[in-house]
Design a protein around this motif. Structure first.
Motif, short mmCIF file in Angstrom:
data_model
loop_
_atom_site.label_atom_id
_atom_site.label_comp_id
_atom_site.label_asym_id
_atom_site.label_seq_id
_atom_site.Cartn_x
_atom_site.Cartn_y
_atom_site.Cartn_z
N ARG A 178 0.84 -1.20 0.00
CA ARG A 178 0.00 0.00 0.00
C ARG A 178 0.88 1.26 0.00
NH1 ARG A 178 -3.58 -1.41 3.87
NH2 ARG A 178 -5.01 -2.19 2.31
N GLN A 179 1.91 1.27 0.84
CA GLN A 179 2.82 2.41 0.94
C GLN A 179 3.53 2.67 -0.39
OE1 GLN A 179 5.84 1.80 3.89
NE2 GLN A 179 7.05 3.54 3.21
N GLU A 180 3.93 1.62 -1.08
CA GLU A 180 4.67 1.76 -2.34
C GLU A 180 3.75 1.89 -3.55
OE1 GLU A 180 7.79 2.23 -2.20
OE2 GLU A 180 8.13 1.58 -0.14
N GLY A 181 2.44 1.75 -3.35
CA GLY A 181 1.50 1.79 -4.48
C GLY A 181 1.76 0.63 -5.44
N LEU A 182 2.06 -0.52 -4.87
CA LEU A 182 2.51 -1.66 -5.65
C LEU A 182 1.35 -2.54 -6.08
CD1 LEU A 182 5.10 -2.97 -6.66
CD2 LEU A 182 5.19 -4.25 -4.54
N THR A 183 1.27 -2.76 -7.38
CA THR A 183 0.34 -3.74 -7.95
C THR A 183 1.16 -4.61 -8.91
OG1 THR A 183 -0.28 -2.20 -9.73
CG2 THR A 183 -1.71 -2.27 -7.78
N ARG A 191 0.89 -7.75 -11.91
CA ARG A 191 0.11 -8.59 -12.83
C ARG A 191 1.03 -9.71 -13.29
NH1 ARG A 191 -1.00 -7.61 -18.78
NH2 ARG A 191 -2.59 -9.15 -19.26
N LEU A 192 0.64 -10.94 -13.02
CA LEU A 192 1.39 -12.11 -13.46
C LEU A 192 0.67 -12.73 -14.63
CD1 LEU A 192 1.32 -12.37 -9.95
CD2 LEU A 192 3.39 -13.49 -10.73
N VAL A 193 1.36 -12.84 -15.75
CA VAL A 193 0.79 -13.44 -16.95
C VAL A 193 1.56 -14.73 -17.19
CG1 VAL A 193 0.30 -13.14 -19.40
CG2 VAL A 193 0.24 -11.15 -17.87
N HIS A 194 0.88 -15.85 -16.98
CA HIS A 194 1.50 -17.16 -17.14
C HIS A 194 0.97 -17.82 -18.41
CE1 HIS A 194 2.14 -16.25 -12.95
NE2 HIS A 194 2.85 -17.33 -12.77
N THR A 195 1.81 -18.64 -19.02
CA THR A 195 1.41 -19.40 -20.21
C THR A 195 1.68 -20.89 -19.98
OG1 THR A 195 3.62 -19.14 -21.18
CG2 THR A 195 1.95 -17.48 -21.77
N LYS A 196 1.08 -21.69 -20.81
CA LYS A 196 1.30 -23.14 -20.84
C LYS A 196 1.04 -23.81 -19.52
CE LYS A 196 4.76 -22.50 -24.40
NZ LYS A 196 6.16 -22.60 -24.74
N PRO A 197 -0.14 -23.81 -18.97
CA PRO A 197 -1.40 -23.25 -19.46
C PRO A 197 -1.53 -21.77 -19.09
CG PRO A 197 -1.80 -24.47 -17.44
CD PRO A 197 -0.34 -24.65 -17.77
N ASP A 198 -2.44 -21.09 -19.79
CA ASP A 198 -2.64 -19.66 -19.58
C ASP A 198 -3.32 -19.39 -18.24
OD1 ASP A 198 -1.54 -19.35 -22.05
OD2 ASP A 198 -3.42 -18.88 -23.08
N CYS A 199 -2.80 -18.38 -17.57
CA CYS A 199 -3.32 -18.01 -16.25
C CYS A 199 -2.88 -16.59 -15.96
CB CYS A 199 -2.76 -18.98 -15.21
SG CYS A 199 -2.97 -18.48 -13.51
N GLN A 200 -3.80 -15.75 -15.47
CA GLN A 200 -3.46 -14.39 -15.08
C GLN A 200 -3.84 -14.17 -13.62
OE1 GLN A 200 -4.50 -11.06 -17.61
NE2 GLN A 200 -4.96 -12.48 -19.28
N VAL A 201 -2.96 -13.47 -12.92
CA VAL A 201 -3.21 -13.14 -11.52
C VAL A 201 -2.83 -11.67 -11.32
CG1 VAL A 201 -2.63 -13.65 -9.12
CG2 VAL A 201 -2.64 -15.50 -10.80
N PHE A 202 -3.73 -10.92 -10.70
CA PHE A 202 -3.48 -9.51 -10.39
C PHE A 202 -3.47 -9.39 -8.87
CE2 PHE A 202 -4.90 -5.26 -9.29
CZ PHE A 202 -4.07 -4.46 -10.07
N VAL A 203 -2.42 -8.78 -8.35
CA VAL A 203 -2.27 -8.64 -6.90
C VAL A 203 -2.15 -7.16 -6.55
CG1 VAL A 203 -0.90 -9.29 -4.89
CG2 VAL A 203 -0.98 -10.82 -6.89
N SER A 204 -2.97 -6.73 -5.61
CA SER A 204 -2.89 -5.37 -5.08
C SER A 204 -3.14 -5.46 -3.58
CB SER A 204 -3.94 -4.47 -5.74
OG SER A 204 -5.23 -4.78 -5.23
N PRO A 205 -2.89 -4.40 -2.83
CA PRO A 205 -3.16 -4.45 -1.39
C PRO A 205 -4.64 -4.74 -1.08
CG PRO A 205 -1.80 -2.55 -1.90
CD PRO A 205 -2.24 -3.14 -3.21
N GLN A 206 -5.51 -4.50 -2.05
CA GLN A 206 -6.93 -4.74 -1.84
C GLN A 206 -7.34 -6.20 -2.06
OE1 GLN A 206 -5.80 -2.01 -3.80
NE2 GLN A 206 -5.93 -0.83 -1.91
#
Length: 130
Positions: free
Chosen positions: A32-37, A39-54
């Motif tokens: 939260r302090q760093e405003g860090l978000t 996004r992990l984009v994985h392939t084989k198999p496809d998978c997306q993950v978004f991480v934020s303090p929320q």
């Protein structure tokens, strides 16, 4: 053959990993302090993950923009989290591609230390082989 049998399995494991990280008050406070978000984009198999303090968003609903985007195969991600592949080697060999400010990446790396400790158990509990 991929370590993960399906996109759903990969999403479950990586989503769980970051959900556990968000239970750590220090991780959340620093993100939260760093405003860090992230996004992990994985392939084989496809998978997306978004991480934020929320929270963590997995799948197609994941926001497309983040302070840092990491692109790699699921096998590369598995090897990284298991400690079998070092981040500098993954970057140098092109197995991990990073988009975002270098300063943000440098802030993220030490924050992820607990994830390396917890990943093997999370993967094993989901049926992902060592």
């Amino acid at each position: 053959m991929s370590t993960f049998s399906s996109s759903e399995m990969a999403a479950e494991v990586f989503g769980r990993l970051f959900s556990v990280m968000l239970e750590d008050e220090e991780f959340v406070a620093r993100a939260r302090q760093e405003g860090l978000t992230v996004r992990l984009v994985h392939t084989k198999p496809d998978c997306q993950v978004f991480v934020s303090p929320q929270g963590v968003v997995v799948g197609e609903e994941a926001p497309q923009t983040a302070a840092i985007t990491l692109r790699m195969s699921c096998d590369t991600a598995h090897a990284l989290w298991m400690g079998r592949l070092m981040v500098p080697v993954a970057i140098a060999t092109g197995r991990l591609r990073i988009r975002g400010k270098v300063a943000k990446v440098l802030e993220l790396v030490p924050m992820l230390r607990p994830a390396f400790d917890r990943y093997p158990d999370i993967a094993a509990a989901s049926g992902v082989g060592a």
